[in-house]
Design a protein around this motif. Sequence first.
Motif, PDB file in Angstrom:
ATOM      1  N   TYR A  66      -4.882  16.580   3.536  1.00 26.75           N
ATOM      2  CA  TYR A  66      -4.534  16.034   2.222  1.00 26.75           C
ATOM      3  C   TYR A  66      -3.464  16.888   1.561  1.00 26.75           C
ATOM      4  N   GLN A  82      -0.160  15.045   0.684  1.00 29.45           N
ATOM      5  CA  GLN A  82      -0.111  14.582  -0.702  1.00 29.45           C
ATOM      6  C   GLN A  82       0.459  15.602  -1.686  1.00 29.45           C
ATOM      7  N   LEU A  83       0.522  16.874  -1.294  1.00 36.23           N
ATOM      8  CA  LEU A  83       0.962  17.901  -2.231  1.00 36.23           C
ATOM      9  C   LEU A  83       2.321  18.486  -1.875  1.00 36.23           C
ATOM     10  N   LEU A  91       1.403  15.964  -8.987  1.00 35.27           N
ATOM     11  CA  LEU A  91       0.721  16.728  -7.950  1.00 35.27           C
ATOM     12  C   LEU A  91      -0.582  17.320  -8.485  1.00 35.27           C
ATOM     13  N   ARG A 119      -2.592  15.998 -10.699  1.00 34.28           N
ATOM     14  CA  ARG A 119      -3.603  14.945 -10.686  1.00 34.28           C
ATOM     15  C   ARG A 119      -4.099  14.676  -9.276  1.00 34.28           C
ATOM     16  N   ARG A 120      -3.207  14.806  -8.291  1.00 34.41           N
ATOM     17  CA  ARG A 120      -3.647  14.632  -6.904  1.00 34.41           C
ATOM     18  C   ARG A 120      -4.612  15.737  -6.498  1.00 34.41           C
ATOM     19  N   CYS A 121      -4.366  16.954  -7.006  1.00 35.66           N
ATOM     20  CA  CYS A 121      -5.327  18.043  -6.755  1.00 35.66           C
ATOM     21  C   CYS A 121      -6.695  17.674  -7.307  1.00 35.66           C
ATOM     22  N   GLU A 133      -7.794  14.576  -7.787  1.00 31.40           N
ATOM     23  CA  GLU A 133      -8.332  13.436  -7.039  1.00 31.40           C
ATOM     24  C   GLU A 133      -9.079  13.880  -5.793  1.00 31.40           C
ATOM     25  N   PHE A 134      -8.580  14.917  -5.121  1.00 31.32           N
ATOM     26  CA  PHE A 134      -9.292  15.396  -3.931  1.00 31.32           C
ATOM     27  C   PHE A 134     -10.527  16.195  -4.316  1.00 31.32           C
ATOM     28  N   CYS A 160      -0.528  23.304   1.789  1.00 33.28           N
ATOM     29  CA  CYS A 160       0.462  23.110   0.713  1.00 33.28           C
ATOM     30  C   CYS A 160       1.432  24.275   0.694  1.00 33.28           C
TER      31      CYS A 160
END
Length: 378
Positions: A19, A23-24, A38, A40-42, A44-45, A77
Motif C-alpha cells: 500500500y 498509494q503513498l 497522501l 488521508r491515504r495514510c 485510510e490504511f 514509502c
Amino acid sequence: MDFGWTSEQTTLYERARAYARAQLAGAVEAGDGLPRALWRRCGEFGFLGLSVPERYGGLGMDALTTARLMEALGRGCEDTGLVFSVGAHLFACVMPLLEGGSDGQKDRYLPRLCSGEWVGANAITEAEAGSDVFALKTRAAREGDGYVLDGTKSYVTNGPDADVFVVYAVTDASHGYMGLSAFLVEKGTPGLRVGRRFEKMGLTTSPIAPLYLEGCRVPASSRLGAEGQGAPLFKRSMQWERACLFGAYVGVMERVLERTVDFARQRKQFKRAIGKNQAVSHRLADMKQRLDSARLLLYRACWLMDRGQEAELEVSLAKLAISEAAVQCGLDAIQIHGGMGYVTETGIERVLRDAIPSTLFSGTSEIQRDIIANHLGL
C-alpha cells in the motif's frame, strides 16, 4: 522471545508495504505543507492509528506489530518526511491522548486523528528546553474554570498543518517533575499562533515551525490527565516514539540496502561488477549487519513493552543503534553509488539528509548514552 511472525502479522506487513509503495508515492521535497491527499491515504490504511483501539478508528495493534508496520511504511514509502510526520502524529500526540485522555476527549479527537481528517502535533521543546525538557518556561496559570497559557515552543513537527496540539506547560514550578501539565489546544484558539515554517536539510515534507502562546485561554476540560501528570505522559510518549517510530528507519535501511546491492551487481568498472570488489562487498555486509542488529534491538524493546515490563534501557539501546546505523547507511549508499549518489536526482543523498535528524529528535544520541550509562550504574 519468539522470533517468528504469525501469518496475520506477515500478511498485514506485506499489505502495508504494498500500500505504501502504490498509494503513498508523491512529494519527497518540501511544498506548502503536508500533502493532505497522501495524509488521508495514510489514515485510510490505518497508519495514523496503528496502536489505537478499533472503537476509535485505529487498528488496535500492540507495540511490536506497530513497529513492524512502521517498518513496512518506511520500506514502501520513499517520502521519509511523510513517514516521520505520521510517527510524530501517532506517538507524540495520539498516544498521550489515548493513554491520558478522558472518555470525552478520546471520543472527540481520536476518530478524526486516526482517519486522517485531522493532523496532530506535540509542543514541548523550547529554546532553553531541548534535551532538558523540564526546563520549560511556558506557563499555564489557573484562572476560574480554565487556564491561560503563555510561552513559545520551538520545532513543532506538523505545526503548520496541525488541527490539535498537545502542549506541555508548567502549572506549579515548586513541584518540579510533578509541576508539568499537558493540554489539548485546537487550531484557531485565540492566543495560539503558529510561526513561519523552518527550512530543514532533510525530512523536508514534514513541516516544522515554532508555536506562540500569548494569553491563550483553554477550559479545564482541555487538560490532558490530572494536573501535574504532564511529565509521566511525556515520558511514556517518548517510549512509544523512540521505539515504534524508529521502526520506519529500519524499513528505510532495508530499502536502501536492497537498492544498493542491486546497483553493486549491475554497475561495472574494469569489466566486472563493483560488488565483486571486496571493498564494496564488505561495506554492504556491514550495512546488513547493522540493519539486523538494530532491528533485533527494536523488536526486543517492543516485546518488553507489550509485556508491561520496564524497557527504558532497551528502548534507548534500540533508538541509539537505529539512528546511528541509519546515518551510516546513508553514507555507505552514497559512497557505493559514487557520483550518482551525490547528485540529487537519484535520491540517494536524500537518505543521508533524512537520517541525520534521527540522532537528534526524540532524545539525542548523547541522551540515549546517558540513559544507558545510568542503567549501568554510572
